[in-house]
Design an enzyme around this catalytic site. Structure first.
Site, PDB file in Angstrom:
ATOM      1  N   SER A  44       0.824  -1.195   0.000  1.00  0.00           N
ATOM      2  CA  SER A  44       0.000   0.000   0.000  1.00  0.00           C
ATOM      3  C   SER A  44       0.870   1.262   0.000  1.00  0.00           C
ATOM      4  O   SER A  44       1.669   1.454  -0.909  1.00  0.00           O
ATOM      5  CB  SER A  44      -0.949  -0.050   1.196  1.00  0.00           C
ATOM      6  N   ASP A 131      -9.012  -6.696  -4.134  1.00  0.00           N
ATOM      7  CA  ASP A 131      -8.529  -5.482  -3.472  1.00  0.00           C
ATOM      8  C   ASP A 131      -9.461  -4.318  -3.786  1.00  0.00           C
ATOM      9  O   ASP A 131      -9.609  -3.917  -4.941  1.00  0.00           O
ATOM     10  CB  ASP A 131      -7.109  -5.159  -3.932  1.00  0.00           C
ATOM     11  N   HIS A 166      -6.746  -6.369   0.140  1.00  0.00           N
ATOM     12  CA  HIS A 166      -5.647  -5.421   0.330  1.00  0.00           C
ATOM     13  C   HIS A 166      -4.816  -5.896   1.509  1.00  0.00           C
ATOM     14  O   HIS A 166      -5.144  -5.614   2.671  1.00  0.00           O
ATOM     15  CB  HIS A 166      -6.220  -4.029   0.596  1.00  0.00           C
TER      16      HIS A 166
END
Length: 340
Positions: A44, A131, A166
């Site tokens: 991320s 995600d 994610h």
């Protein structure tokens, strides 16, 4: 965390609070590690940071693992573009050609290393099909950025068919594969086997490695990050490193920097990222020192989610070699490669 109890003086009562352990005062040790085998990875905001570090310091980085992250200088120092860079805007993905052009301009001015260095790099990129935080259209742009910047197809691995949310994917810890929630670490099955993402990206970067350790022989060390990064950087006072036993004895080990994601620092999720993923198991048997720099939530600079600076909250030079967070990480690496 420690439980501490106090006796009130005005009212006879016992009250208890949880407190963090005192800051480690020990400095990061000089280990004589090999500077020519430095690599980075992240999830991320940590993936954006890994790309930034790889591109800015391409002369000294040999590869990167990018998990759910967009291309270099994607927001162009403008937070309003963040939604595009995360793939939130349909039919409007990031434009990697613009970012390559910007990077070439920075290199021409000496603000980052020449992009030609990327031609030798080995890169792993991952985007889960479930995600919902950083969508695949943004990560597709990361792959295009690397190709346009000169990374050969043979050196680039893009995994985009795993039904993951994610998260960093580990063999046996964390949420179910499709989750998009804290601690942003999940476990997935691929081809009837548990997917080991740290192992996959480290082997993409370094080539075949010895199997991961079942029992660790090294040590997780906490060190004073303030020596490298003042409070104005948004970085935490304390950071961590995993040092295999052979590396503690000055064995010329490799260095891998693992950047956590937003809301994933030790201040938020404890030791999950630096202890419960499989980075350390692979590092232990392959003489790799893993550096875990830390960013915490802060109001000055304004960083409410504890993210790495991929959009300019530390200043307009955030993606250059002079950016305060990049400078700090570079200094930590220099310490690890210094002779004891």
């Amino acid at each position: 965390m420690k439980l501490r109890c106090y006796l009130a003086t005005t009212v006879v009562a016992l009250f208890c609070i949880f407190t963090r352990p005192a800051l480690a005062v020990d400095p990061l040790a000089a280990l004589g590690a090999d500077p020519s085998h430095t690599s980075v990875s992240g999830l991320s905001s940590g993936a954006f940071m890994a790309v930034q570090y790889q591109v800015a310091f391409s002369g000294s980085v040999i590869g990167a693992g990018v998990i759910a992250g967009g291309p270099y200088y994607c927001t162009a120092d403008n937070l309003l573009y963040a939604s595009i860079c995360m793939g939130d805007v349909p039919f409007m993905p990031p434009n990697p050609a613009l970012m390559v052009s910007a990077a070439r301009g920075f290199a021409a001015l000496g603000q980052i290393d020449p992009l030609d260095n990327l031609k030798k790099d080995r890169v792993y990129v991952f985007s889960g099909t479930k995600d919902t935080v950083v969508h695949q259209r943004a990560v597709d742009a990361t792959v295009s950025f690397f190709k346009q910047a000169g990374v050969p197809d043979a050196n680039l691995l893009y995994v985009n068919n795993v039904p993951a949310g994610h998260a960093l994917i580990t063999p046996s810890f964390g949420n179910v594969c499709s989750a998009n929630e804290s601690p942003y670490i999940s476990h997935c099955t691929v081809g009837k086997q548990s997917y080991d993402q740290p192992g996959a990206l480290l082997q993409q970067i370094y080539g075949p490695l010895k199997p991961p350790a079942k029992v660790l022989t090294g040590t997780i060390v906490a060190f004073n990050q303030r020596e490298f990064a003042g409070a104005a950087t948004g970085m935490a006072a304390e950071a961590f490193a995993y040092v295999p036993k052979a590396c503690a004895q000055g064995g010329g080990c490799r260095i891998h920097v693992a950047f956590h994601g937003c809301a994933q620092s030790a201040d938020v999720v404890g030791n999950d990222f630096y202890q419960k993923t499989s980075y350390n198991s692979w590092a232990d048997t392959n003489n790799i020192v893993v550096l875990y720099p830390q960013v915490d939530k802060s109001t000055v600079p304004y960083n409410p989610e504890g993210c790495w600076d991929w959009y300019g909250y530390t200043g307009p030079n955030y993606a250059w070699k002079s950016g305060s967070q990049l400078v700090a990480v570079s200094a930590m690496i220099n310490r690890l490669t210094s002779k004891p």
